[in-house]
Design an enzyme around this catalytic site. Structure first.
Site, short mmCIF file in Angstrom:
data_model
loop_
_atom_site.label_atom_id
_atom_site.label_comp_id
_atom_site.label_asym_id
_atom_site.label_seq_id
_atom_site.Cartn_x
_atom_site.Cartn_y
_atom_site.Cartn_z
N ASP A 171 38.82 31.07 15.97
CA ASP A 171 38.08 31.81 16.65
C ASP A 171 39.69 33.32 16.14
O ASP A 171 40.08 33.23 17.79
CB ASP A 171 37.61 31.81 17.77
N GLU A 221 30.98 35.13 13.44
CA GLU A 221 31.11 34.53 15.01
C GLU A 221 29.54 34.21 15.33
O GLU A 221 29.54 33.22 16.46
CB GLU A 221 31.66 35.35 15.87
N LYS A 237 42.78 43.42 15.82
CA LYS A 237 41.16 43.20 14.49
C LYS A 237 40.64 44.26 14.70
O LYS A 237 40.19 44.21 13.36
CB LYS A 237 40.71 41.80 15.38
N ASP A 240 26.32 39.24 21.01
CA ASP A 240 27.92 38.84 20.68
C ASP A 240 28.41 40.24 21.24
O ASP A 240 29.52 41.05 21.01
CB ASP A 240 28.99 37.87 19.93
#
Ligand code: ATP
Ligand code: MG
Lengths: 618, 177
Positions: A25, A183, A87, A205
């Protein structure tokens, strides 16, 4: 040291050659690596037992690269060279991040932005690769072997450029990517298989930097994504930032220098997290000019000033429901993923929308990595009894630029992948042998409102009169959600060649250069490995000595004790540094210094043992 | 891995070549096919096998989408019968259909301006009724009458209705999001 390389029983010597595969992850804030062993998925901890690796990379002037907790510690002193939340920069250009307040020096060139550090210019791909390398190293250490591959998770709402950048980073880190996995889908795997649930579920999420929502239908062994939506620029970071602005205002300050800004952002994040479990919290910080900020903050105010951010997540949820042709009543359960879903007002908003409390029985930090590990295990060919199938979708429509700056959709969003679509084009001039094609991703009608993915130039079209050539261009989206394009002239069968200019990605040349750079640094990686091994070994000797002193310290007189203590302190000091040889030497010295002590302890143990028994017992 | 790329979508799904469709069988067969051919099944195979599985899974998805949608299914059946639906070229529609189209456009324009999602949804329901009726007609033209020119006309009409449906959807999204 041999003693530390004992692996889990049955793992390395598994009967069917268990192939080592991991799920990673790669988060905005934290990254994790997990694997399946003895049938169940677990996150792999570092030497200190921590599973979360902060997604922070520090670059030193001497080319040293520090990742994780150690890098996080440098954040306040050296913000410009400590890259956090990288990211957010993946597959993005400078104009995309213009609004974000960051302490970085960006390099102004077209395409994916780059960061200028004391160790040189770094692409977000390289920074992410450094995080992935640390996780790969951790996994190989703890599993005791080379990995056959990894599943890397990406936000479902990541576009092609962001996905490609992630895959490039994995390649750079020497990982064989079995799959890019969305994800929310990973989270659903972790949930679905544990609870054997059937029905339609929503995965909500909210992480550090991205928001994703997916609607999945679970039927016997099949996870079918019905729709996905989100916002790849919305996450816990934004709550920090809002709070940071509020603190500035409350303290009557306007502009801060980079260091103070970083410090206060960290304080804001701590306050936000504290307010999840407390009604009030105190924000105190000492700035570089010695002035002190000290304000009280209540959960109520925090929730008020960030409510618009919570509401911002509801729109994509509604959009996904609409795309799936469902209403909130059709949803059997809502799974919460991501650290930011711990905030009570987020939970309340979700519960209110769906009329039921969300499911939170798995650790929201780990669930994505666990699901990825389970998928990696299947993909690596370690088949279990229960196999499953994932049918995912493309999150954003793919289109082509047509006359007048408009976009014509070629593959609509939420199409199940893999998918392909062919489109025919023709020449508009006699003898034309080349043509340009512009591929975009997004839902809007105007080219300027969509994200430019790439420009293709078709060359080698046979010369014909205008309109006679028929060029068939095929767009293929694979199971990772990545696009590739091929073209063929229909009447002559000539394969037109395609020159790709990715708008925000790295060209193959660039990747090649980075790969050879990282080969050149392979020596550094070896050094890093040596260092880590030395640290582990030294730490175990230190710990053994500490335990022995605790138990049998009375065996030593004052002088002897001093000698052991000194060697102990030296070993610990060496361990804090990063010189592998020094660490080894100090550890060895400690071993020597406590040699006598160990012998005496052995004697004592034996005599204790004898005392309790008759000679005949032996 | 064996796969016949030349076979029809119906053959692939082991369904009769007809407009009438057993949806449950279509869905079940779809899952079985993807379970067999999806690239995830071949993640640790060589490049050539992986590429083949990608192509097959792509074909399976395309076939499933084509058979699932009545309009696409009708168009596909006509293609199999060697009939071009001429959706881009043949604009000669019956007068009454064109009149009805104009009325639809006006209604959509008015409702759009009112920005009422409820009114737009109501319009969508009316449209769905008309679409259903026309779909039934298309089914009968293909399966019973085998009147392909008339079926091609029905497909062209359905294409118009689909565009209206998209327009209403866009209008609803414009209000909601
Ligand atoms: N107790 C808490 N209360 C509120 N927020 C929290 C709490 N614990 C963690 N967070 C927030 O969760 C966020 C990090 O979540 P997580 O680790 O899931 O993100 P990530 O996976 O790194 O990011 P992403 O998924 O967006 O790439 C941070 O913004 C952090 O402040
Ligand atoms: Mg996350």
């Amino acid at each position: 040291m041999a003693l530390l390389q004992i692996s889990e029983p049955g793992l390395s010597a598994a009967p069917h050659q268990h192939r080592l595969a991991v799920g990673i992850d790669l988060g905005t804030t934290n990254s994790l690596v997990a694997t399946v062993r003895s049938g169940s998925a677990a996150c792999l901890p570092d030497d200190d037992g921590r599973t979360l690796l902060p997604s922070v990379v520090h670059y030193g002037a001497d080319q040293t690269v520090t990742v994780g907790h150690a890098a996080q510690k440098r954040q306040n002193q050296d913000p410009a060279n400590t890259i956090v939340s990288v990211k957010r920069f993946m597959g993005r250009g400078l104009t995309d991040v213009a609004d974000a307040a960051t302490p970085y020096r960006f390099v102004d060139e077209p395409g994916m932005l780059k960061l200028s550090t004391v160790a040189g210019i770094k692409s977000p791909v390289e920074v992410s690769a450094d995080i992935l390398k640390a996780l790969r190293f951790r996994a190989e250490q703890s599993l005791g072997g080379d990995l056959v591959g990894a599943v890397i998770t990406v936000p479902a709402y990541f576009d092609d450029a962001q996905r490609q950048a992630t895959k490039d980073a994995a390649r750079l880190a020497g990982l064989n990517v079995l799959r890019l996995l969305n994800e929310p889908t990973a989270a659903a795997i972790a949930y679905g298989l544990d609870n054997a649930s059937e029905g339609t579920y929503v995965v909500y999420d909210l992480g550090g930097g991205t928001f994703d929502v997916s609607i999945l239908e679970l039927t016997r062994g099949v996870f079918e994504v019905r729709a996905t939506s989100g916002d790849s620029k919305l996450g816990g970071d934004d709550f920090d930032h809002r709070l940071y602005c509020w603190i500035l205002e409350a303290a009557g300050l306007s502009q801060l220098n980079d260091r103070d800004a970083r410090l206060l952002l960290t304080k804001a994040r701590q306050a936000k997290e504290a307010l999840t479990d407390h009604a009030t919290t105190q924000v105190t910080a000492k700035l570089s000019d010695d002035s002190v900020i000290d304000v009280e903050l209540t959960a109520e105010i925090f929730q008020q000033i960030t409510d618009h951010l919570v509401q911002k997540t509801i729109t994509p949820v509604r959009r996904a429901l609409r795309d799936a042709r469902l209403t909130a009543d059709d949803i059997k359960g809502v799974v919460l993923v991501g650290g930011a879903t711990r905030m009570p007002h987020v939970r309340r908003a979700v519960a209110q929308l769906f009329g039921k409390p969300p499911l939170t029985n798995l650790d929201p930090d780990k669930v994505v990595a666990l699901g990825a590990a389970m998928q990696a295990n299947v993909l690596a060919g370690n088949k279990g009894d229960d196999d499953w199938l994932l049918l995912d979708v493309i999150p954003l429509s793919l289109g082509l630029e047509t006359m007048g700056g408009l976009v014509e959709k070629v593959i609509p969003r939420n199409s199940t992948i893999p998918t392909a679509r062919a489109q025919e084009f023709t020449t508009f001039k006699d003898g034309q042998t080349a043509m340009a094609i512009h591929v975009l991703q997004g839902e809007r009608e105007l080219v300027t409102d969509c994200r430019s993915l790439a420009r293709f130039e078709l060359r080698g079209i046979p010369a014909m009169v205008a309109g006679a050539a028929r060029i068939r261009v095929t767009f293929q989206v694979d199971a990772d959600g990545l696009l590739s394009v091929s073209a063929q002239e229909q009447s002559s069968g000539v394969q037109a060649s395609i020159v790709v200019k990715p708008s925000y990605g790295l060209s193959d040349d660039e990747i090649g250069r980075m790969l050879s750079d990282s080969m050149a640094h392979a020596g550094d990686d070896l050094e890093a490995r040596k260092l880590a091994e030395a640290r582990v070994e030294s730490k175990s000797i230190v710990n053994a000595t500490l335990a022995a002193l605790e138990q049998d310290g009375d065996l030593l007189n004052a002088d002897e004790r001093q000698a052991v203590d000194a060697a102990l302190a030296a070993a610990q000091a060496a361990n804090a540094g990063s010189n592998a040889n020094l660490i080894r030497t100090a550890a060895e010295a400690l071993n020597q210094a406590s040699g006598d002590f160990a012998a005496r302890r052995m004697d004592r143990a034996v005599s204790r043992g004898l005392a309790g028994h008759k000679v005949s017992d032996f | 891995m064996n796969f016949d790329f030349a076979q029809s979508h119906f053959a692939l799904f082991e369904l009769p070549t007809s407009f009438a469709l057993d949806r449950a069988r279509l869905d079940a067969r779809y899952k079985a096919l993807q379970t067999e051919y999806h690239p995830d099944r071949y993640a640790s195979h060589d490049d050539a096998t992986r590429r083949l599985s990608l192509q097959i899974a792509t074909r399976v998805n395309e076939a499933y989408q084509t058979l699932k949608s009545p309009l696409a299914r009708g168009r596909y059946l006509l293609t199999l019968a060697g009939v071009d639906t001429e959706e881009e070229t043949n604009t000669a529609m019956p007068m009454d259909f064109l009149m009805a189209q104009m009325e639809w456009r006006e209604a959509i324009g008015d409702t759009k301006a009112s920005r009422s999602v409820d009114a737009l949804e109501a319009l969508n329901r009316d449209l769905a009724q008309e679409t259903d009726a026309l779909t039934q007609e298309l089914g009968a033209l293909i399966d019973d009458d085998r009147d392909y020119p008339a079926a091609a006309m029905a497909v062209r009409k359905l294409r118009f209705l689909e565009k209206l449906h998209e327009e209403i959807g866009d209008a609803i999204e414009a209000v909601l999001f």
